[in-house]
Design a protein around this motif. Structure first.
Motif, PDB file in Angstrom:
ATOM      1  N   ASN A 210       0.819  -1.213   0.000  1.00 34.68           N
ATOM      2  CA  ASN A 210       0.000   0.000   0.000  1.00 34.68           C
ATOM      3  C   ASN A 210       0.852   1.262   0.000  1.00 34.68           C
ATOM      4  OD1 ASN A 210       0.972   0.066   2.581  1.00 34.68           O
ATOM      5  ND2 ASN A 210      -1.015   0.126   3.590  1.00 34.68           N
ATOM      6  N   ASP A 211       2.102   1.120  -0.434  1.00 41.74           N
ATOM      7  CA  ASP A 211       3.030   2.237  -0.396  1.00 41.74           C
ATOM      8  C   ASP A 211       3.337   2.819  -1.774  1.00 41.74           C
ATOM      9  OD1 ASP A 211       4.524   0.208  -1.501  1.00 41.74           O
ATOM     10  OD2 ASP A 211       6.046   0.165   0.085  1.00 41.74           O
ATOM     11  N   GLY A 212       2.587   2.427  -2.781  1.00 43.50           N
ATOM     12  CA  GLY A 212       2.808   2.934  -4.123  1.00 43.50           C
ATOM     13  C   GLY A 212       3.997   2.322  -4.830  1.00 43.50           C
ATOM     14  N   SER A 213       4.610   1.296  -4.240  1.00 39.06           N
ATOM     15  CA  SER A 213       5.816   0.703  -4.829  1.00 39.06           C
ATOM     16  C   SER A 213       5.515  -0.170  -6.046  1.00 39.06           C
ATOM     17  CB  SER A 213       6.578  -0.107  -3.781  1.00 39.06           C
ATOM     18  OG  SER A 213       5.795  -1.184  -3.304  1.00 39.06           O
ATOM     19  N   ILE A 214       4.269  -0.531  -6.248  1.00 39.24           N
ATOM     20  CA  ILE A 214       3.882  -1.303  -7.429  1.00 39.24           C
ATOM     21  C   ILE A 214       3.081  -0.376  -8.331  1.00 39.24           C
ATOM     22  CG2 ILE A 214       2.590  -3.280  -8.300  1.00 39.24           C
ATOM     23  CD1 ILE A 214       2.998  -4.574  -5.540  1.00 39.24           C
ATOM     24  N   SER A 215       3.564  -0.180  -9.530  1.00 37.65           N
ATOM     25  CA  SER A 215       2.878   0.753 -10.422  1.00 37.65           C
ATOM     26  C   SER A 215       2.653   0.172 -11.810  1.00 37.65           C
ATOM     27  CB  SER A 215       3.670   2.063 -10.520  1.00 37.65           C
ATOM     28  OG  SER A 215       4.957   1.806 -11.030  1.00 37.65           O
ATOM     29  N   ILE A 216       2.687  -1.139 -11.926  1.00 31.00           N
ATOM     30  CA  ILE A 216       2.472  -1.776 -13.225  1.00 31.00           C
ATOM     31  C   ILE A 216       1.239  -2.667 -13.152  1.00 31.00           C
ATOM     32  CG2 ILE A 216       4.890  -1.719 -13.917  1.00 31.00           C
ATOM     33  CD1 ILE A 216       5.103  -4.651 -13.111  1.00 31.00           C
ATOM     34  N   ASP A 217       0.687  -2.916 -14.304  1.00 32.21           N
ATOM     35  CA  ASP A 217      -0.457  -3.819 -14.413  1.00 32.21           C
ATOM     36  C   ASP A 217      -0.159  -4.830 -15.501  1.00 32.21           C
ATOM     37  OD1 ASP A 217      -2.377  -2.934 -12.503  1.00 32.21           O
ATOM     38  OD2 ASP A 217      -2.752  -1.177 -13.755  1.00 32.21           O
ATOM     39  N   ASP A 218       0.107  -6.047 -15.097  1.00 31.42           N
ATOM     40  CA  ASP A 218       0.307  -7.125 -16.056  1.00 31.42           C
ATOM     41  C   ASP A 218      -1.052  -7.639 -16.517  1.00 31.42           C
ATOM     42  OD1 ASP A 218       3.154  -7.192 -15.939  1.00 31.42           O
ATOM     43  OD2 ASP A 218       3.028  -8.233 -14.016  1.00 31.42           O
ATOM     44  N   ASP A 219      -1.039  -8.415 -17.583  1.00 29.73           N
ATOM     45  CA  ASP A 219      -2.273  -9.046 -18.036  1.00 29.73           C
ATOM     46  C   ASP A 219      -2.735 -10.034 -16.980  1.00 29.73           C
ATOM     47  OD1 ASP A 219      -2.247  -7.667 -20.446  1.00 29.73           O
ATOM     48  OD2 ASP A 219      -1.127  -9.244 -21.476  1.00 29.73           O
ATOM     49  N   SER A 220      -4.028 -10.058 -16.736  1.00 31.49           N
ATOM     50  CA  SER A 220      -4.564 -10.992 -15.742  1.00 31.49           C
ATOM     51  C   SER A 220      -4.794 -12.356 -16.379  1.00 31.49           C
ATOM     52  CB  SER A 220      -5.871 -10.453 -15.156  1.00 31.49           C
ATOM     53  OG  SER A 220      -6.843 -10.338 -16.162  1.00 31.49           O
ATOM     54  N   GLY A 221      -5.087 -13.324 -15.527  1.00 33.20           N
ATOM     55  CA  GLY A 221      -5.366 -14.668 -16.011  1.00 33.20           C
ATOM     56  C   GLY A 221      -4.123 -15.531 -16.012  1.00 33.20           C
ATOM     57  N   GLY A 222      -4.189 -16.583 -16.800  1.00 35.47           N
ATOM     58  CA  GLY A 222      -3.050 -17.479 -16.915  1.00 35.47           C
ATOM     59  C   GLY A 222      -3.079 -18.630 -15.925  1.00 35.47           C
ATOM     60  N   ASN A 223      -4.135 -18.734 -15.144  1.00 37.39           N
ATOM     61  CA  ASN A 223      -4.269 -19.846 -14.197  1.00 37.39           C
ATOM     62  C   ASN A 223      -5.292 -20.829 -14.737  1.00 37.39           C
ATOM     63  OD1 ASN A 223      -2.574 -18.732 -12.093  1.00 37.39           O
ATOM     64  ND2 ASN A 223      -4.197 -17.217 -11.848  1.00 37.39           N
ATOM     65  N   ASP A 224      -4.877 -22.057 -14.932  1.00 34.91           N
ATOM     66  CA  ASP A 224      -5.785 -23.078 -15.452  1.00 34.91           C
ATOM     67  C   ASP A 224      -6.325 -23.909 -14.295  1.00 34.91           C
ATOM     68  OD1 ASP A 224      -7.220 -24.894 -16.864  1.00 34.91           O
ATOM     69  OD2 ASP A 224      -5.536 -25.679 -18.014  1.00 34.91           O
ATOM     70  N   PHE A 225      -7.332 -23.381 -13.632  1.00 30.40           N
ATOM     71  CA  PHE A 225      -7.944 -24.089 -12.509  1.00 30.40           C
ATOM     72  C   PHE A 225      -8.683 -25.343 -12.967  1.00 30.40           C
ATOM     73  CE2 PHE A 225      -7.920 -19.582 -11.012  1.00 30.40           C
ATOM     74  CZ  PHE A 225      -6.961 -19.749 -10.029  1.00 30.40           C
ATOM     75  N   TYR A 226      -9.081 -25.379 -14.223  1.00 32.16           N
ATOM     76  CA  TYR A 226      -9.813 -26.532 -14.744  1.00 32.16           C
ATOM     77  C   TYR A 226      -8.936 -27.779 -14.845  1.00 32.16           C
ATOM     78  CZ  TYR A 226     -13.486 -23.234 -15.927  1.00 32.16           C
ATOM     79  OH  TYR A 226     -14.471 -22.281 -15.854  1.00 32.16           O
ATOM     80  N   ASN A 227      -7.628 -27.604 -14.935  1.00 32.86           N
ATOM     81  CA  ASN A 227      -6.723 -28.739 -15.063  1.00 32.86           C
ATOM     82  C   ASN A 227      -6.283 -29.318 -13.724  1.00 32.86           C
ATOM     83  OD1 ASN A 227      -6.463 -29.625 -17.649  1.00 32.86           O
ATOM     84  ND2 ASN A 227      -4.591 -28.513 -18.098  1.00 32.86           N
ATOM     85  N   LEU A 228      -6.691 -28.719 -12.629  1.00 31.22           N
ATOM     86  CA  LEU A 228      -6.373 -29.290 -11.325  1.00 31.22           C
ATOM     87  C   LEU A 228      -7.156 -30.580 -11.144  1.00 31.22           C
ATOM     88  CD1 LEU A 228      -6.346 -26.030  -9.173  1.00 31.22           C
ATOM     89  CD2 LEU A 228      -4.384 -27.468  -9.736  1.00 31.22           C
ATOM     90  N   PRO A 229      -6.633 -31.536 -10.386  1.00 27.80           N
ATOM     91  CA  PRO A 229      -7.345 -32.804 -10.196  1.00 27.80           C
ATOM     92  C   PRO A 229      -8.752 -32.591  -9.624  1.00 27.80           C
ATOM     93  CG  PRO A 229      -5.138 -32.912  -9.263  1.00 27.80           C
ATOM     94  CD  PRO A 229      -5.368 -31.484  -9.645  1.00 27.80           C
ATOM     95  N   SER A 230      -9.663 -33.474  -9.980  1.00 26.31           N
ATOM     96  CA  SER A 230     -11.008 -33.370  -9.411  1.00 26.31           C
ATOM     97  C   SER A 230     -10.922 -33.525  -7.896  1.00 26.31           C
ATOM     98  CB  SER A 230     -11.941 -34.419 -10.013  1.00 26.31           C
ATOM     99  OG  SER A 230     -11.465 -35.711  -9.736  1.00 26.31           O
TER     100      SER A 230
END
Length: 133
Positions: A52-72
């Motif tokens: 919360n100190d302003g040290s992060i000022s970039i925005d990467d693309d979101s996503g990229g997590n394949d939750f569907y491929n995790l085991p049932s």
């Protein structure tokens, strides 16, 4: 995680409310979504470090997590790590106990990869991905 059927709508809404409460109280330093196979073996997870100190000022693309491929029947848990030096720490910790949170979680360990950074209005997240999933 909800769309992939890993957590219920109730759990999704509860976690969201709890995380927003902790952010509002300015006590949340990081949180982790942890994934385990039904037999308890760790799959990995996502560690999100809050700034919360302003040290992060970039925005990467979101996503990229394949939750569907995790085991049932993958078990998902949420670990919140609080800043014990924060002004509202005791109040927030007491509220979490009322909400059914415990103090028995363990942080993710092992190798991790950077999985993006996101920011808005001086707040930001650095995300690390643990495990191969």
């Amino acid at each position: 995680m909800w769309n992939a059927g890993l957590i219920t709508t109730e759990k999704c809404n509860s976690w969201r409310a709890d995380l927003l409460y902790l952010l509002n109280k300015q006590v949340l330093s990081q949180f982790e979504f942890q994934f385990r196979k039904p037999n308890g073996e760790q799959i990995g997870g996502l560690c999100q470090v809050v700034k919360n100190d302003g040290s992060i000022s970039i925005d990467d693309d979101s996503g990229g997590n394949d939750f569907y491929n995790l085991p049932s029947n993958t078990h998902v848990s949420l670990l919140a790590i609080l800043d014990t030096e924060a002004h509202n720490y005791n109040e927030a910790n007491e509220e979490l106990e009322k909400r059914g949170w415990g103090n028995n979680g363990k942080k993710l360990t092992g190798a991790s990869n950077s999985h993006g950074s996101y920011s808005k209005d001086g707040y930001g997240l650095n995300i690390k991905k643990f495990g191969e999933w």
